[in-house]
Design a protein around this motif. Sequence first.
Motif, mmCIF file in Angstrom:
data_model
loop_
_atom_site.group_PDB
_atom_site.id
_atom_site.type_symbol
_atom_site.label_atom_id
_atom_site.label_comp_id
_atom_site.label_asym_id
_atom_site.label_seq_id
_atom_site.Cartn_x
_atom_site.Cartn_y
_atom_site.Cartn_z
ATOM 1 N N THR A 193 0.817 -1.289 0.154
ATOM 2 C CA THR A 193 0.207 0.325 0.409
ATOM 3 C C THR A 193 0.749 0.989 0.021
ATOM 4 O OG1 THR A 193 -1.693 -1.331 1.457
ATOM 5 C CG2 THR A 193 -2.000 1.429 1.101
ATOM 6 N N VAL A 194 1.734 1.483 1.115
ATOM 7 C CA VAL A 194 2.272 2.195 1.337
ATOM 8 C C VAL A 194 3.989 2.334 -0.353
ATOM 9 C CG1 VAL A 194 4.645 3.437 2.093
ATOM 10 C CG2 VAL A 194 3.383 2.939 3.568
ATOM 11 N N VAL A 195 3.891 1.555 -0.697
ATOM 12 C CA VAL A 195 4.752 1.692 -1.856
ATOM 13 C C VAL A 195 4.163 1.903 -3.283
ATOM 14 C CG1 VAL A 195 5.934 -0.353 -4.358
ATOM 15 C CG2 VAL A 195 6.513 0.240 -1.511
ATOM 16 N N ARG A 196 2.602 1.993 -3.481
ATOM 17 C CA ARG A 196 2.286 2.410 -4.425
ATOM 18 C C ARG A 196 1.805 3.461 -3.945
ATOM 19 N NH1 ARG A 196 -2.020 -2.200 -2.831
ATOM 20 N NH2 ARG A 196 -2.173 -3.946 -4.168
ATOM 21 N N GLU A 197 1.390 3.821 -3.187
ATOM 22 C CA GLU A 197 1.213 5.478 -2.626
ATOM 23 C C GLU A 197 2.604 6.520 -3.408
ATOM 24 O OE1 GLU A 197 0.125 5.909 1.322
ATOM 25 O OE2 GLU A 197 -1.292 5.242 1.341
ATOM 26 N N LEU A 198 3.751 5.520 -2.871
ATOM 27 C CA LEU A 198 4.935 6.453 -3.290
ATOM 28 C C LEU A 198 5.258 6.733 -4.904
ATOM 29 C CD1 LEU A 198 7.862 7.623 -2.598
ATOM 30 C CD2 LEU A 198 8.265 4.946 -2.892
ATOM 31 N N GLU A 199 4.247 5.586 -5.802
ATOM 32 C CA GLU A 199 4.535 5.107 -6.981
ATOM 33 C C GLU A 199 3.611 6.165 -7.387
ATOM 34 O OE1 GLU A 199 3.967 1.076 -8.083
ATOM 35 O OE2 GLU A 199 6.078 0.617 -7.133
ATOM 36 N N GLN A 200 2.157 6.593 -6.980
ATOM 37 C CA GLN A 200 1.215 7.530 -7.083
ATOM 38 C C GLN A 200 2.117 8.631 -7.299
ATOM 39 O OE1 GLN A 200 -1.364 7.295 -8.944
ATOM 40 N NE2 GLN A 200 -1.463 9.483 -9.174
ATOM 41 N N THR A 201 2.069 8.929 -6.386
ATOM 42 C CA THR A 201 3.294 10.415 -5.745
ATOM 43 C C THR A 201 3.973 10.259 -7.083
ATOM 44 O OG1 THR A 201 3.079 10.310 -3.438
ATOM 45 C CG2 THR A 201 4.745 11.931 -4.404
ATOM 46 N N ALA A 202 5.397 9.754 -7.117
ATOM 47 C CA ALA A 202 6.100 9.815 -8.227
ATOM 48 C C ALA A 202 5.577 9.973 -9.261
ATOM 49 C CB ALA A 202 6.421 8.358 -8.432
ATOM 50 N N ARG A 203 4.366 9.365 -10.177
ATOM 51 C CA ARG A 203 3.877 9.382 -11.249
ATOM 52 C C ARG A 203 3.026 11.338 -11.482
ATOM 53 N NH1 ARG A 203 2.761 4.459 -10.200
ATOM 54 N NH2 ARG A 203 0.423 5.127 -9.758
ATOM 55 N N ASP A 236 9.208 24.083 -8.826
ATOM 56 C CA ASP A 236 8.772 25.050 -7.747
ATOM 57 C C ASP A 236 7.967 24.379 -7.158
ATOM 58 O OD1 ASP A 236 11.279 26.824 -7.778
ATOM 59 O OD2 ASP A 236 9.980 28.115 -7.852
ATOM 60 N N ASN A 237 7.055 23.727 -8.345
ATOM 61 C CA ASN A 237 5.717 22.695 -7.498
ATOM 62 C C ASN A 237 6.054 21.065 -8.035
ATOM 63 O OD1 ASN A 237 3.175 22.159 -7.557
ATOM 64 N ND2 ASN A 237 2.347 22.205 -9.666
ATOM 65 N N ALA A 238 7.231 20.662 -8.734
ATOM 66 C CA ALA A 238 7.182 19.083 -8.550
ATOM 67 C C ALA A 238 7.895 19.281 -7.240
ATOM 68 C CB ALA A 238 8.036 19.076 -9.458
ATOM 69 N N SER A 239 8.825 20.617 -6.319
ATOM 70 C CA SER A 239 9.225 20.231 -5.487
ATOM 71 C C SER A 239 8.901 20.145 -4.551
ATOM 72 C CB SER A 239 11.285 21.325 -5.634
ATOM 73 O OG SER A 239 11.843 21.429 -6.526
ATOM 74 N N SER A 240 7.512 20.275 -4.383
ATOM 75 C CA SER A 240 6.808 21.129 -3.129
ATOM 76 C C SER A 240 6.256 19.479 -2.795
ATOM 77 C CB SER A 240 5.358 21.581 -3.315
ATOM 78 O OG SER A 240 4.847 21.570 -4.503
ATOM 79 N N GLN A 241 6.084 18.244 -3.905
ATOM 80 C CA GLN A 241 5.210 17.173 -4.687
ATOM 81 C C GLN A 241 6.010 15.953 -3.356
ATOM 82 O OE1 GLN A 241 2.511 16.198 -4.963
ATOM 83 N NE2 GLN A 241 2.117 18.732 -5.224
ATOM 84 N N PHE A 242 7.374 16.755 -2.940
ATOM 85 C CA PHE A 242 8.738 15.778 -2.461
ATOM 86 C C PHE A 242 8.185 15.441 -0.675
ATOM 87 C CE2 PHE A 242 10.642 16.417 -6.970
ATOM 88 C CZ PHE A 242 12.051 14.859 -6.149
ATOM 89 N N SER A 243 7.593 16.533 -0.147
ATOM 90 C CA SER A 243 7.723 16.129 1.314
ATOM 91 C C SER A 243 6.668 15.154 1.114
ATOM 92 C CB SER A 243 6.721 17.717 1.727
ATOM 93 O OG SER A 243 5.576 17.481 0.786
ATOM 94 N N LYS A 244 5.738 14.569 0.390
ATOM 95 C CA LYS A 244 4.850 13.575 0.201
ATOM 96 C C LYS A 244 5.952 12.449 0.202
ATOM 97 C CE LYS A 244 1.203 15.153 -2.058
ATOM 98 N NZ LYS A 244 -0.075 15.435 -3.299
#
Length: 86
Positions: free
Chosen positions: A27-37, A60-68
């Motif tokens: 489940t966590v890996v799926r969430e991680l993969e979704q964030t990467a997409r 900048d927008n993409a960088s903000s997603q790295f907190s996830k």
Amino acid sequence: MESTTEIFKDFQEYLNADHDLREEIRTVVRELEQTAREIQTILQAIHQPTNVSNATSICDNASSQFSKVREHYTSLASKIPEGQYY
């Protein structure tokens, strides 16, 4: 003499716990993969001719997603027992 069910009860509990852990990790890996997409989709906008001038804001927008991503890795690390692999 113990019944077959009683003999293998502990082993079945171990298998069930291992299965549950693997599902939590999936489940966590799926969430991680979704964030990467999502990050990849954001960054693909740079390749549009109209967005070349907006590259900084897109990055900048993409960088903000790295907190996830950090949150997902922290969650993943907490699920994997010390010295184990999954």
